[in-house]
Design a protein around this motif. Sequence first.
Motif, PDB file in Angstrom:
ATOM      1  N   MET A 184       0.814  -1.212   0.000  1.00  0.00           N
ATOM      2  CA  MET A 184       0.000   0.000   0.000  1.00  0.00           C
ATOM      3  C   MET A 184       0.855   1.273   0.000  1.00  0.00           C
ATOM      4  SD  MET A 184      -2.969  -1.356  -0.002  1.00  0.00           S
ATOM      5  CE  MET A 184      -4.183  -0.134   0.479  1.00  0.00           C
ATOM      6  N   GLY A 185       2.092   1.179   0.467  1.00  0.00           N
ATOM      7  CA  GLY A 185       2.972   2.338   0.521  1.00  0.00           C
ATOM      8  C   GLY A 185       2.802   3.170   1.776  1.00  0.00           C
ATOM      9  N   THR A 186       1.728   2.936   2.498  1.00  0.00           N
ATOM     10  CA  THR A 186       1.480   3.674   3.736  1.00  0.00           C
ATOM     11  C   THR A 186       1.077   2.704   4.833  1.00  0.00           C
ATOM     12  OG1 THR A 186      -0.861   4.047   3.176  1.00  0.00           O
ATOM     13  CG2 THR A 186       0.714   5.768   2.542  1.00  0.00           C
ATOM     14  N   VAL A 187       1.304   3.121   6.046  1.00  0.00           N
ATOM     15  CA  VAL A 187       0.812   2.366   7.198  1.00  0.00           C
ATOM     16  C   VAL A 187      -0.138   3.278   7.962  1.00  0.00           C
ATOM     17  CG1 VAL A 187       2.785   0.831   7.423  1.00  0.00           C
ATOM     18  CG2 VAL A 187       2.868   3.065   8.512  1.00  0.00           C
ATOM     19  N   SER A 188      -1.116   2.671   8.585  1.00  0.00           N
ATOM     20  CA  SER A 188      -2.119   3.466   9.286  1.00  0.00           C
ATOM     21  C   SER A 188      -1.971   3.322  10.794  1.00  0.00           C
ATOM     22  CB  SER A 188      -3.528   3.041   8.864  1.00  0.00           C
ATOM     23  OG  SER A 188      -3.744   1.681   9.164  1.00  0.00           O
ATOM     24  N   ASP A 189      -2.294   4.383  11.472  1.00  0.00           N
ATOM     25  CA  ASP A 189      -2.277   4.377  12.927  1.00  0.00           C
ATOM     26  C   ASP A 189      -3.633   4.892  13.390  1.00  0.00           C
ATOM     27  OD1 ASP A 189      -1.418   4.164  15.519  1.00  0.00           O
ATOM     28  OD2 ASP A 189      -0.503   6.155  15.557  1.00  0.00           O
ATOM     29  N   ILE A 190      -4.310   4.097  14.216  1.00  0.00           N
ATOM     30  CA  ILE A 190      -5.658   4.462  14.660  1.00  0.00           C
ATOM     31  C   ILE A 190      -5.596   5.126  16.026  1.00  0.00           C
ATOM     32  CG2 ILE A 190      -7.932   3.569  15.286  1.00  0.00           C
ATOM     33  CD1 ILE A 190      -7.569   1.387  13.231  1.00  0.00           C
ATOM     34  N   ASP A 191      -6.227   6.290  16.133  1.00  0.00           N
ATOM     35  CA  ASP A 191      -6.320   7.020  17.396  1.00  0.00           C
ATOM     36  C   ASP A 191      -7.503   6.456  18.179  1.00  0.00           C
ATOM     37  OD1 ASP A 191      -6.539   8.776  19.476  1.00  0.00           O
ATOM     38  OD2 ASP A 191      -6.747  10.591  18.261  1.00  0.00           O
ATOM     39  N   VAL A 192      -7.212   5.622  19.204  1.00  0.00           N
ATOM     40  CA  VAL A 192      -8.290   4.946  19.927  1.00  0.00           C
ATOM     41  C   VAL A 192      -9.193   5.924  20.666  1.00  0.00           C
ATOM     42  CG1 VAL A 192      -7.023   2.784  20.185  1.00  0.00           C
ATOM     43  CG2 VAL A 192      -6.804   4.555  21.941  1.00  0.00           C
ATOM     44  N   THR A 193      -8.718   7.132  20.964  1.00  0.00           N
ATOM     45  CA  THR A 193      -9.571   8.114  21.662  1.00  0.00           C
ATOM     46  C   THR A 193     -10.739   8.536  20.802  1.00  0.00           C
ATOM     47  OG1 THR A 193      -8.300  10.045  20.914  1.00  0.00           O
ATOM     48  CG2 THR A 193      -7.581   8.955  22.952  1.00  0.00           C
ATOM     49  N   THR A 296       0.816   7.275   7.210  1.00  0.00           N
ATOM     50  CA  THR A 296       2.194   7.745   7.051  1.00  0.00           C
ATOM     51  C   THR A 296       2.937   6.803   6.105  1.00  0.00           C
ATOM     52  OG1 THR A 296       2.870   6.461   8.991  1.00  0.00           O
ATOM     53  CG2 THR A 296       2.299   8.792   9.342  1.00  0.00           C
ATOM     54  N   PRO A 297       3.963   7.320   5.388  1.00  0.00           N
ATOM     55  CA  PRO A 297       4.724   6.445   4.489  1.00  0.00           C
ATOM     56  C   PRO A 297       5.302   5.265   5.249  1.00  0.00           C
ATOM     57  CG  PRO A 297       5.274   8.744   4.080  1.00  0.00           C
ATOM     58  CD  PRO A 297       4.427   8.716   5.321  1.00  0.00           C
ATOM     59  N   GLY A 302       9.728   2.940   2.464  1.00  0.00           N
ATOM     60  CA  GLY A 302       9.804   4.356   2.134  1.00  0.00           C
ATOM     61  C   GLY A 302       8.675   4.829   1.247  1.00  0.00           C
ATOM     62  N   GLY A 303       7.566   4.097   1.266  1.00  0.00           N
ATOM     63  CA  GLY A 303       6.418   4.481   0.449  1.00  0.00           C
ATOM     64  C   GLY A 303       6.454   3.942  -0.962  1.00  0.00           C
ATOM     65  N   THR A 304       7.492   3.171  -1.303  1.00  0.00           N
ATOM     66  CA  THR A 304       7.609   2.648  -2.670  1.00  0.00           C
ATOM     67  C   THR A 304       6.717   1.449  -2.922  1.00  0.00           C
ATOM     68  OG1 THR A 304       9.417   1.141  -2.122  1.00  0.00           O
ATOM     69  CG2 THR A 304      10.011   3.417  -2.762  1.00  0.00           C
ATOM     70  N   ARG A 305       6.192   0.818  -1.855  1.00  0.00           N
ATOM     71  CA  ARG A 305       5.317  -0.352  -1.905  1.00  0.00           C
ATOM     72  C   ARG A 305       6.084  -1.662  -2.133  1.00  0.00           C
ATOM     73  NH1 ARG A 305      -0.187   1.067  -4.054  1.00  0.00           N
ATOM     74  NH2 ARG A 305      -0.352   3.325  -4.194  1.00  0.00           N
ATOM     75  N   LEU A 306       7.378  -1.597  -2.465  1.00  0.00           N
ATOM     76  CA  LEU A 306       8.145  -2.774  -2.882  1.00  0.00           C
ATOM     77  C   LEU A 306       9.056  -3.298  -1.784  1.00  0.00           C
ATOM     78  CD1 LEU A 306       9.054  -1.367  -6.378  1.00  0.00           C
ATOM     79  CD2 LEU A 306       7.607  -3.373  -5.979  1.00  0.00           C
ATOM     80  N   ASN A 307       9.304  -4.594  -1.809  1.00  0.00           N
ATOM     81  CA  ASN A 307      10.194  -5.189  -0.819  1.00  0.00           C
ATOM     82  C   ASN A 307      11.663  -4.895  -1.163  1.00  0.00           C
ATOM     83  OD1 ASN A 307      10.996  -7.093  -2.800  1.00  0.00           O
ATOM     84  ND2 ASN A 307       9.418  -8.542  -2.128  1.00  0.00           N
ATOM     85  N   GLU A 308      12.540  -5.265  -0.267  1.00  0.00           N
ATOM     86  CA  GLU A 308      13.958  -4.928  -0.421  1.00  0.00           C
ATOM     87  C   GLU A 308      14.551  -5.552  -1.680  1.00  0.00           C
ATOM     88  OE1 GLU A 308      18.139  -5.067   2.144  1.00  0.00           O
ATOM     89  OE2 GLU A 308      16.301  -5.989   2.941  1.00  0.00           O
ATOM     90  N   GLY A 309      14.126  -6.769  -1.999  1.00  0.00           N
ATOM     91  CA  GLY A 309      14.647  -7.430  -3.182  1.00  0.00           C
ATOM     92  C   GLY A 309      14.324  -6.668  -4.450  1.00  0.00           C
ATOM     93  N   ALA A 310      13.070  -6.261  -4.599  1.00  0.00           N
ATOM     94  CA  ALA A 310      12.663  -5.524  -5.802  1.00  0.00           C
ATOM     95  C   ALA A 310      13.397  -4.196  -5.903  1.00  0.00           C
ATOM     96  CB  ALA A 310      11.150  -5.300  -5.778  1.00  0.00           C
TER      97      ALA A 310
END
Length: 794
Positions: A184-193, A296-297, A302-310
């Motif tokens: 997805m290139g991003t990770v999400s963080d949920i504000d439980v409040t 956030t990326p 780094g937001g590229t969506r690809l693994n280290e190998g690629a």
Amino acid sequence: MTTASTDRAASAMHPADRHDLIRVRGARENNLKDVDVEIPKRRLTVFTGVSGSGKSSLVFDTIAAESQRMINETYSAFVQGFMPSLARPDVDVLDGLTTAILVDQERMGANARSTVGTVTDANAMLRILFSRLGRPHLGSPQAFSFNIPTVRGSGSISVDRGDGKSVTAEFSQLGGMCPRCEGMGTVSDIDVTQLYDDRKSLAAGALTVPGYNVDGWMVRIFSESGFLDPGKPIRDYTETELHDFLHKEPTKVRLQSMNMTYEGLIPKIQKSFLSKDRDAMQPHIRAFVERAVTFTPCPECGGTRLNEGARSSKIRGLSIADACAMQISDLAEWVRGIDEPSVAPLLASLGQILDSFVEIGLGYLALERPSGTLSGGEAQRTKMIRHLGSSLTDVTYVFDEPTVGLHPHDIQRMNRLLVQLRDKGNTVLVVEHKPEAIAIADHVVDLGPGAGSAGGEVVFEGTVDGLRGSGTLTGRHLDDRARLKTSTRTATGALEVRGANENNLRDVDVDIPLGVLTVVTGVAGSGKSSLIHGSVAGREGVVSIDQGAIRGSRRSNPATYTGLLEPIRKAFAKANGVKPALFSANSEGACPNCNGAGVVYTDLGPMASVASTCEVCEGRRFDASVLDYRLGGRDISQVLEMPVAEAEAFFGAGEARLPAAHAILQRLVDVGLGYVAVGQPLTTLSGGERQRLKLASHMGEQGQVYVLDEPTTGLHLADVEQLLGLLDRLVDSGRSVIVIEHHQAVMAHADWIIDLGPGAGHDGGRVVFEGTPADLVAARSTLTGQHLADYVGA
């Protein structure tokens, strides 16, 4: 000429002549009034007329729709069962149709896995290129795909199918997906409040997530699962209870003799909200997601969506992630620099696609750009990419305002592309308002004379010169030229923007004057939207009206969208001593036969469903008993059938005087929608009409600064003057108006112009002029200044 005489004349034609025409007889889609028209094949025909005159109804809903329906019928009934059902347009005769390819302004689906590269095959070709030439060598092209996980074995995954939507595909090899963000290139963080009030218990309504009501199933599963005490405040939960409440893995539980799945609140929200297209969400749900979730990326890729190998495999020092991040015009140069005979055909095809982006004015984009972030004009031009190199001939290409979002400097480029498609032996049909685009037509069909019920007729057919002298509304305004203001307003203050660097902006510092009409100009991709939407739109007191599409079903209409129906329902209820819900076709007042739809659909399996007017309510949508209740002598269905202008007068005085409704209707009149019926389905409104409906809705908000993004989209030449009057009234009422615009008439009317450029992408992102329109014309130092000078005849 009557229809009968026209048909006799047509039958007397030489057969070869008849095959050179698309013949339409008795077209009645939407507001069309038995329209007869003959369109020459292998020519460029432009359809003109005011917004709502019937252009799209004739071109898209009649000609193109029937072509696509007939193509679908060539497939077997089994295959048709998997295809969308298309009803036959309301028309007597359609002759001489060829395969229609629609290139419209519909935004591409906002599937998070869809990018500019995936919807144009550029990504697929790059993956093959890296699988052949990349070092270290990784093997198959799938190793460079962010849609395929790094797992051996078999399984399935949802991937982009090329138009922004997804399908399920099988995989059995190593993929390039980043394992942390799952491509997805991003990770999400949920504000439980934002999910619950920890001072309350579940039984007391602690959950603040939309749809999680105390007596609803979602909350009952939590309350009756046995893992939690429904009467205990969440702040008093033990560590185990809090974990079970927020993070517990899916677990089978027994509720009221039924097996149910219990799951922690956070994974449940991730599945039910975060996996969906945010643009398609209802406003209150989208507001919740924006409030509760931060994206956030991905720190791993780094937001590229690809693994280290690629990312490690490179060609000439660049990884595939680097290539997709490059501006397409630069990427095209990089591809041309690869000299490898073994992949020469691949390089030629990839280069052709990338050059097409540059040719069509989209060279400033990057292949990694999410397709859902493209404007309507950018989406339409991206769709053109796949057709520019096509070897097909005798195809009918249908375009909906292809100049939308284009600077005057770029319109000539678009014109050349349309002519190029025609010269290959294709029929090109274009719905347009811009004089520069109308000028290249071989044939013009002008619809009118007005909009809505006052339109739907062909008022002129012929050449551009013939249109100019025809006396129709379009003909009279075709050569309109604006004059520069003799005096401009004085700013009352300024909105400071400092160090703006979103997208291609280069640490821009600019003061946007307040209390005046400011127009932000520049070629497509110069940074206009990045500056205004990125640095101004989110501020307190700023009302932003962007180009986002209005979504709605056949049950949605101007009354429901603007909130107009609510005061009307309450007024009917008060006048008749009954419940307001009776006056909603989506609630208690609905006709029981059609459930308030006004039509009854008959499912014919693989064939198109047939929609027929409901025999019980005769299309009025309401139960007969509801129509006995009156307000000002009218029943609710009659009110919804009124044109906006008539309803504005109806609720403005007399027995039906209703200030809350009148204020909304006045705004609809102000934006030029007086001809639209109050209850007209949103699905029948043109793109320009929907944009102005959105403008009218936002005008009711209590903001001091209004931001408008290309408000002339879909406006006829004659309507631009009315829009300018509306902008003047907003400024004269004490508001500040900022308009992102390409239309020279709007530029000439500005008090202040901020011009970005000098080019697009990394060639833009700077303020190249600030000042009055007169100063811009006098300087002629920018592309905008040069075109504005030509427009005003300076």
